[in-house]
Design an enzyme around this catalytic site. Structure first.
Site: not given
Ligand code: FAD
Ligand code: NAI
Length: 463
Positions: A142, A180, A182, A442
């Protein structure tokens, strides 16, 4: 044309790389296409890992600046070296992505470097080179959602990627989205000294989490100095010499106003990445949100093509993607891979942490399920007092008739670790009484979990 593979996985994030490793363990000849310069996907490169590195560093800084004095530790001349903090973050990322490369070599998974496109079932092109495979798994992940009128330049208006890489602490950081990302990145920059205002469309934070916990979370973050504009939408952003001016409007309608910020972080959710994969040409069906449609075995409508992780429905979490990666690899190898979607924990790694598993109180009410609630505050937990971290509580929701645990929600110190006791209990179909009757060491934070389980039966001891 190269020799055929049993499996080509597209994307080396936690979904794709776990799938590739498990399939290789099970004896399949596996390749994984990844176009990023390093393996590990969003999670290791620009997501979970760098954000947790900065959360840890900024938490240490905040503790040194505040908390430490309560413990009788006085620090004179405390200073922030942000360049070092950022460099350490990168070292953590590098160690992790190299770890995946090592695991690929160890398990003989071939990394096809470049952008993959499916040209037909069983056929994949990676940067002009053709490969064949009996099965294909799409794990393309994503990317950040965009918002009309708010153009991300990764300098003044940043996505999470830019928000993880700021070279200076902003004077005022405006965060669009109280989810998450933000709240985690807002916490990082707040702890390092920024004024932080979170603008959230809904009238609550972290939608989908238990409302009582979300309200407590808001109060704790507000005490840490974070400001909230709930029920508010951003309709425009203008970049000028004086930073960024956001136009805010009440979500319910009404007069617009403006908010000035030095940096704006746009974090309103993520969208599946499917561009360039050739899905339309070969007819892989997607849903109304652009996610690849799959059945319960991760099969798309096109035979031999599967999909997992953020690109399909379900929570966008690394561990969900990883479980699916392992499950589909096992299914393709003739085993019975399976994911229990009722027990997928979610954790916001702020301080205190917020953690959830299973059903929320709102979901149980909506479903008409009769439930009982057991709650226990960390103020009454000896270990939390010793740590000086008494914010929050454990909340357990159990079936009113059978006592089976249906959901658990924790805000408090190490909530993300504590929730796993309850996730494991739920995986075994445990009752609240099973947890309550387990002898807990504990003094531990887990005693608050035991007390909440006792409280579900009206017999907590320490409150
Ligand atoms: P991704 O990790 O997005 O990997 C997909 C890969 O596919 C990418 O490297 C991309 O380059 C590659 N790709 C795409 N299309 C192609 C193509 N056509 N050819 C070759 N390669 C391609 N989740 C948690 O559980 N805990 C957290 O603490 C957490 N923190 C997060 C913090 C941030 C800032 C963000 C943005 C996300 C966070 N997430 C967290 C969410 C987590 O990163 C994703 O849910 C997870 O990475 C999804 O894994 P995935 O393998 O589906 O895809
Ligand atoms: P999110 O879905 O967690 O939060 C997005 C927030 O933006 C929601 O509260 C929503 O109501 C609000 N929103 C949507 N449109 C808006 C608008 N136009 N104006 C103001 N507020 C608006 O998405 P976020 O924080 O971008 O993270 C994406 C995903 O990545 C998470 O849902 C989570 O699945 C993953 N993630 C997980 C983490 C973890 O596991 N610790 C850490 C970071 C990301």
């Amino acid at each position: 044309m190269q020799d055929g593979f049993d499996l080509i996985v597209i994307g080396a994030g936690p979904g794709g790389y776990a799938c590739a490793l498990r399939a290789a363990q099970l004896g399949l000849k596996v390749a994984c296409a990844e176009r990023r310069a390093t393996l590990g996907g969003t999670c290791l490169n620009i997501g979970c890992i760098p954000s947790k590195a900065l959360l840890q560093s900024s938490e240490n800084f905040a503790a040194a600046a505040g908390h430490a004095a309560e413990h009788g530790i006085l620090i004179d001349g405390l200073r922030l070296d942000l360049a070092r903090m950022q460099a350490r973050k990168q070292e953590v990322v590098t160690a992790n992505v190299r770890g995946v490369e090592f695991l690929f070599r160890k398990n003989k998974v071939t990394w096809l470097k470049g952008s993959a496109r499916i040209t037909a079932p069983g056929k994949v092109t990676v940067d002009g080179q053709d490969y064949t495979a009996r099965q294909i798994v799409i794990a393309s992940g994503s990317d950040s959602l965009t918002l009309p009128g708010v153009d991300v330049d990764e300098r003044q208006i940043v996505s999470s990627t830019g928000g993880l890489a700021l070279a200076e602490v902003p004077g005022h950081l405006a965060v669009i989205g109280g989810g998450y990302i933000g709240l985690e990145l807002g916490s990082v920059w707040r702890r390092l000294g920024a004024e932080v205002t979170v603008v959230e469309f809904l009238d609550r934070l972290v939608p989908g989490m238990d409302l009582e916990v979300a309200r407590a979370f808001e109060r704790v973050l507000a005490r840490q100095g974070m400001k909230f504009r709930l029920g508010t939408k951003v309709t425009a952003a203008r970049v000028g010499n004086d930073g960024v001016t956001l136009t805010l409007e009440p979500a319910a309608g009404g007069a617009a106003e403006t908010l000035r910020a030095d940096i704006v972080l746009l974090a309103i959710g993520r969208r599946p990445v499917t561009d360039g994969l050739g899905l339309d040409e070969i007819g892989v069906a997607r849903d109304e949100r652009g996610r690849v449609k799959t059945d319960e075995h991760y099969a798309t409508n096109v035979p031999g093509i599967y999909a997992i992780g953020d690109v399909i429905a379900g929570p966008m979490l690394a561990h969900k993607a990883e479980e699916e990666g392992v499950a589909v690899a096992e299914l393709l190898a003739g085993q019975a891979g399976h994911v229990n979607y009722g027990v997928i924990p979610g954790v916001v790694y702020t301080w205190p942490e917020v953690a959830t598993v299973g059903r929320t109180e709102e979901e149980l009410k909506a479903a008409g399920t009769e439930y009982k609630t057991g709650k226990f505050p960390f103020t009454a937990n000896a270990r939390a007092r010793a740590m000086g971290d008494t914010d929050g509580f454990v909340k357990i929701l159990a079936d009113a008739r059978t006592d089976e645990i249906l959901g658990a929600h924790i805000i408090g110190p190490d909530a993300g670790t504590l929730i796993m006791e309850l996730a494991t209990a739920m995986e075994f179909g445990a009752s609240a009484e099973d947890v309550a009757r387990t002898c807990h060491a504990h003094p531990t934070l887990n005693e608050a979990v035991k007390e909440a389980a006792l409280a579900a039966d009206g017999r907590a001891l320490h409150i």
